[in-house]
Design a protein around this motif. Structure first.
Motif, PDB file in Angstrom:
ATOM      1  N   SER A 419      46.076  66.917  49.829  1.00  0.00           N
ATOM      2  CA  SER A 419      45.265  67.534  50.882  1.00  0.00           C
ATOM      3  C   SER A 419      44.120  68.316  50.241  1.00  0.00           C
ATOM      4  N   VAL A 420      43.086  68.591  51.009  1.00  0.00           N
ATOM      5  CA  VAL A 420      41.921  69.294  50.456  1.00  0.00           C
ATOM      6  C   VAL A 420      42.308  70.645  49.847  1.00  0.00           C
ATOM      7  N   PRO A 421      43.078  71.502  50.545  1.00  0.00           N
ATOM      8  CA  PRO A 421      43.443  72.790  49.929  1.00  0.00           C
ATOM      9  C   PRO A 421      44.251  72.620  48.643  1.00  0.00           C
ATOM     10  N   ASN A 422      45.211  71.681  48.648  1.00  0.00           N
ATOM     11  CA  ASN A 422      46.032  71.497  47.449  1.00  0.00           C
ATOM     12  C   ASN A 422      45.241  70.880  46.306  1.00  0.00           C
ATOM     13  N   THR A 423      44.270  70.044  46.634  1.00  0.00           N
ATOM     14  CA  THR A 423      43.422  69.479  45.585  1.00  0.00           C
ATOM     15  C   THR A 423      42.515  70.552  44.993  1.00  0.00           C
ATOM     16  N   LEU A 424      41.921  71.382  45.843  1.00  0.00           N
ATOM     17  CA  LEU A 424      41.054  72.457  45.350  1.00  0.00           C
ATOM     18  C   LEU A 424      41.816  73.454  44.490  1.00  0.00           C
ATOM     19  N   SER A 425      43.113  73.602  44.753  1.00  0.00           N
ATOM     20  CA  SER A 425      43.906  74.556  43.970  1.00  0.00           C
ATOM     21  C   SER A 425      44.040  74.128  42.518  1.00  0.00           C
ATOM     22  N   ALA A 426      43.751  72.852  42.221  1.00  0.00           N
ATOM     23  CA  ALA A 426      43.876  72.370  40.842  1.00  0.00           C
ATOM     24  C   ALA A 426      42.932  73.096  39.903  1.00  0.00           C
ATOM     25  N   ILE A 427      41.841  73.641  40.432  1.00  0.00           N
ATOM     26  CA  ILE A 427      40.866  74.308  39.568  1.00  0.00           C
ATOM     27  C   ILE A 427      41.445  75.574  38.939  1.00  0.00           C
ATOM     28  N   THR A 428      42.523  76.082  39.516  1.00  0.00           N
ATOM     29  CA  THR A 428      43.143  77.295  38.979  1.00  0.00           C
ATOM     30  C   THR A 428      44.138  76.997  37.870  1.00  0.00           C
ATOM     31  N   ALA A 430      45.702  76.605  34.542  1.00  0.00           N
ATOM     32  CA  ALA A 430      45.290  77.238  33.287  1.00  0.00           C
ATOM     33  C   ALA A 430      44.821  76.204  32.270  1.00  0.00           C
ATOM     34  N   GLY A 431      43.620  76.423  31.755  1.00  0.00           N
ATOM     35  CA  GLY A 431      43.106  75.595  30.680  1.00  0.00           C
ATOM     36  C   GLY A 431      42.579  74.248  31.114  1.00  0.00           C
ATOM     37  N   ARG A 432      42.664  73.928  32.432  1.00  0.00           N
ATOM     38  CA  ARG A 432      42.250  72.589  32.839  1.00  0.00           C
ATOM     39  C   ARG A 432      41.111  72.630  33.852  1.00  0.00           C
ATOM     40  N   GLY A 433      41.109  73.609  34.726  1.00  0.00           N
ATOM     41  CA  GLY A 433      39.983  73.902  35.591  1.00  0.00           C
ATOM     42  C   GLY A 433      39.319  72.729  36.267  1.00  0.00           C
ATOM     43  N   VAL A 434      37.989  72.582  36.042  1.00  0.00           N
ATOM     44  CA  VAL A 434      37.184  71.578  36.732  1.00  0.00           C
ATOM     45  C   VAL A 434      37.684  70.165  36.446  1.00  0.00           C
ATOM     46  N   ASN A 435      38.103  69.907  35.203  1.00  0.00           N
ATOM     47  CA  ASN A 435      38.618  68.576  34.880  1.00  0.00           C
ATOM     48  C   ASN A 435      39.864  68.252  35.696  1.00  0.00           C
ATOM     49  N   ALA A 436      40.724  69.255  35.892  1.00  0.00           N
ATOM     50  CA  ALA A 436      41.925  69.045  36.699  1.00  0.00           C
ATOM     51  C   ALA A 436      41.549  68.738  38.143  1.00  0.00           C
ATOM     52  N   LEU A 437      40.570  69.464  38.668  1.00  0.00           N
ATOM     53  CA  LEU A 437      40.111  69.233  40.035  1.00  0.00           C
ATOM     54  C   LEU A 437      39.542  67.829  40.185  1.00  0.00           C
ATOM     55  N   ARG A 438      38.696  67.447  39.245  1.00  0.00           N
ATOM     56  CA  ARG A 438      38.067  66.132  39.312  1.00  0.00           C
ATOM     57  C   ARG A 438      39.107  65.014  39.219  1.00  0.00           C
ATOM     58  N   GLY A 439      40.067  65.177  38.292  1.00  0.00           N
ATOM     59  CA  GLY A 439      41.097  64.159  38.126  1.00  0.00           C
ATOM     60  C   GLY A 439      41.984  64.030  39.344  1.00  0.00           C
ATOM     61  N   LYS A 440      42.385  65.172  39.904  1.00  0.00           N
ATOM     62  CA  LYS A 440      43.267  65.135  41.072  1.00  0.00           C
ATOM     63  C   LYS A 440      42.543  64.547  42.276  1.00  0.00           C
ATOM     64  N   ALA A 441      41.283  64.905  42.450  1.00  0.00           N
ATOM     65  CA  ALA A 441      40.519  64.385  43.584  1.00  0.00           C
ATOM     66  C   ALA A 441      40.351  62.870  43.481  1.00  0.00           C
ATOM     67  N   ALA A 442      40.072  62.379  42.265  1.00  0.00           N
ATOM     68  CA  ALA A 442      39.854  60.943  42.080  1.00  0.00           C
ATOM     69  C   ALA A 442      41.133  60.158  42.331  1.00  0.00           C
ATOM     70  N   VAL A 443      42.233  60.610  41.723  1.00  0.00           N
ATOM     71  CA  VAL A 443      43.501  59.903  41.904  1.00  0.00           C
ATOM     72  C   VAL A 443      43.954  59.996  43.358  1.00  0.00           C
ATOM     73  N   GLY A 444      43.778  61.166  43.957  1.00  0.00           N
ATOM     74  CA  GLY A 444      44.171  61.335  45.349  1.00  0.00           C
ATOM     75  C   GLY A 444      43.431  60.398  46.276  1.00  0.00           C
ATOM     76  N   TYR A 445      42.131  60.259  46.060  1.00  0.00           N
ATOM     77  CA  TYR A 445      41.339  59.352  46.894  1.00  0.00           C
ATOM     78  C   TYR A 445      41.850  57.920  46.770  1.00  0.00           C
ATOM     79  N   VAL A 446      42.076  57.488  45.524  1.00  0.00           N
ATOM     80  CA  VAL A 446      42.510  56.106  45.287  1.00  0.00           C
ATOM     81  C   VAL A 446      43.885  55.851  45.889  1.00  0.00           C
TER      82      VAL A 446
END
Length: 463
Positions: A419-428, A430-446
């Motif tokens: 979900s959008v809130p759970n995907t956005l939470s990936a940015i928090t 530790a140590g993964r931030g924007v890359n974690a958000l981008r990866g989760k969003a891409a896999v989630g979409y697919v």
């Protein structure tokens, strides 16, 4: 002596979208077979569908093949069969290998030769015998036409064959001219071991690699990495059934010493994390992501699947990988006898509670007869075409829910985790931030797109 110089190796994408088809990743077995044939002196062209225009019999014939070899997983076999029959009508002989050929060769009636299990050594033996017009009756793990039917030669364990090859990526049509986008989704397969000492009852490893567990010398592994880097391919998928088992320190230390700058993803089990020294070496060697075989959050299901782990082992493994800055893709499976609607619904909750970066949920799948894979007593839905055996469609009758319910529950689990809130939470994280958000969003979409299509495709299944 027979004219046999030009070999065209063909790999189709599955007929229906799957998680694997979202990457540019030629199959490891096809690369090894093609590379060994090239080393043996044959002119090899590897047509991999994502890198070339639509593969047709006319396109294949433009390379003047003396033999066409197809590699296929079951979800692609319908496409293989269609083109192979057209080529046969042109007088071209057909060789089939890969997972489908190894697991259910009895379902194939369009190939002249079928290689079961590992293929790189057997393919060379076969072509040498054909070229020199010698008998092929003593070539092991080979099925071939004879007197209007098929004859299966003697079978041997793959462990009796040399585990010896090195990539030649020059055989892959279009590999050196990939687009920018294709390079972004490229995952070059890399193998360091074959087989698995475990006996999970859903796995086809033994059908593909036989019994036992073999390690490859690390020098050829380094050569495969270097071959990829020659083509600016620096992202690798380690296709071992479980990386980290056995002695991996020499290989990891060698990769660290070479300082390739490559990024690797590896399939692992929870027990790998018990050796923190190995996990630290994995991180330093460039393993930035692991695909962790979790299967279930329920210990009864794990026991049923003979997984040899408990959920507390998984929780600790996730923490260890995250402590070392390694992202975790949690691999789950649904459809065991102990599974219920509640066990499916617990998957996203468990993943969110333990900060798993991404998840993938497969439907427990066994190929139907005449498959050599045992269905272990599970009741398969009859009449489902092979196109649907990609792990995203429900192909058996779960004991505690209807197939249609299980299909929708998998989709709902994806919707909740991604979900959008759970995907956005990936940015928090530790140590993964924007890359974690981008990866989760891409896999989630697919994954949500694929599962949505799966639900629509099987919307009529209400039993």
């Amino acid at each position: 002596m027979r004219q046999l110089e030009n070999v065209v190796l063909v790999e189709f994408n599955p007929a229906l979208p799957s998680a694997g088809s979202q990457f540019v990743m030629p199959r490891h077995g096809a690369l090894t077979v093609g590379s060994k044939l090239k080393e043996a002196g044959y002119n090899v062209t590897y047509l991999y569908e994502p890198l070339v225009d639509e593969i047709t019999s006319k396109k294949i014939m433009s390379f003047n093949p003396d033999l066409v070899a197809f590699t296929a997983i079951s979800p692609a076999i319908s496409k293989v069969e269609s083109v192979a029959r057209e080529l046969s009508n042109e007088g071209v002989e057909i060789l089939l290998g890969g997972e489908h050929a190894s697991i259910t060769p009895g379902s194939v009636d369009f190939a002249d030769y079928i290689i079961v299990k590992e293929g790189e050594q057997i393919a060379v033996q076969l072509l040498e015998a054909l070229k020199n017009e010698k008998s092929i009756d003593n070539i092991p793990n080979l099925i071939h036409r004879q007197n209007g039917g098929y004859v299966e030669n003697a079978s041997i364990e793959p462990s009796q064959l040399p585990f010896d090859y090195k990539y030649d990526l020059n055989i892959v049509e279009g590999f050196s001219s990939m687009t920018w986008f294709q390079r972004q989704i490229l995952k070059l397969p890399l193998q360091t071991t074959r087989g698995c000492p475990r006996v999970c009852n859903f796995c086809v490893t033994e059908d593909l690699f036989g019994k036992g567990y073999r390690r490859r010398e690390f020098e050829p592994v380094l050569l495969d990495i270097e071959e990829g880097l020659k083509y600016d391919a620096n992202s690798f998928m380690v296709v071992d059934n479980s990386f980290g088992m056995g002695k991996k320190t020499n290989l990891l230390e060698a990769i660290i010493s070479e300082d390739y700058g490559a990024k690797l993803t590896a399939l692992v089990t929870a027990d790998v994390s018990k050796n923190r020294h190995v996990v630290e070496l994995m991180r330093r060697a460039g393993i930035t992501n692991v695909s962790l075989g979790i299967e279930s959050t329920d210990n009864d299901v794990l026991t049923e699947l003979n997984k040899s782990q408990e959920i507390n082992d998984v929780i600790e493994a996730i923490k260890v990988f995250h402590d070392h800055g390694i992202s975790v893709l949690g691999l789950f499976m649904v459809g065991a006898n102990y599974d219920t609607v509640d066990t499916v619904r617990r998957i996203p909750d468990f993943a969110l509670e333990n900060n798993i970066d991404k998840i993938q949920i497969a439907s427990l799948t066994f190929l139907p007869p005449p498959s050599r894979q045992s269905s272990n007593g599970y009741n398969l839905i009859p009449g489902i075409p092979f196109d649907y055996y990609n792990g995203h469609f429900v192909t058996l009758f779960p004991q505690n829910m209807r197939p249609s319910v299980m299909q929708r529950e998998i989709g709902d689990a994806y919707d909740k985790f991604y979900s959008v809130p759970n995907t956005l939470s990936a940015i928090t994280h530790a140590g993964r931030g924007v890359n974690a958000l981008r990866g989760k969003a891409a896999v989630g979409y697919v994954m949500r797109k694929i599962i949505g299509e799966s639900v629509r495709e099987q919307g009529h299944i209400e039993f």
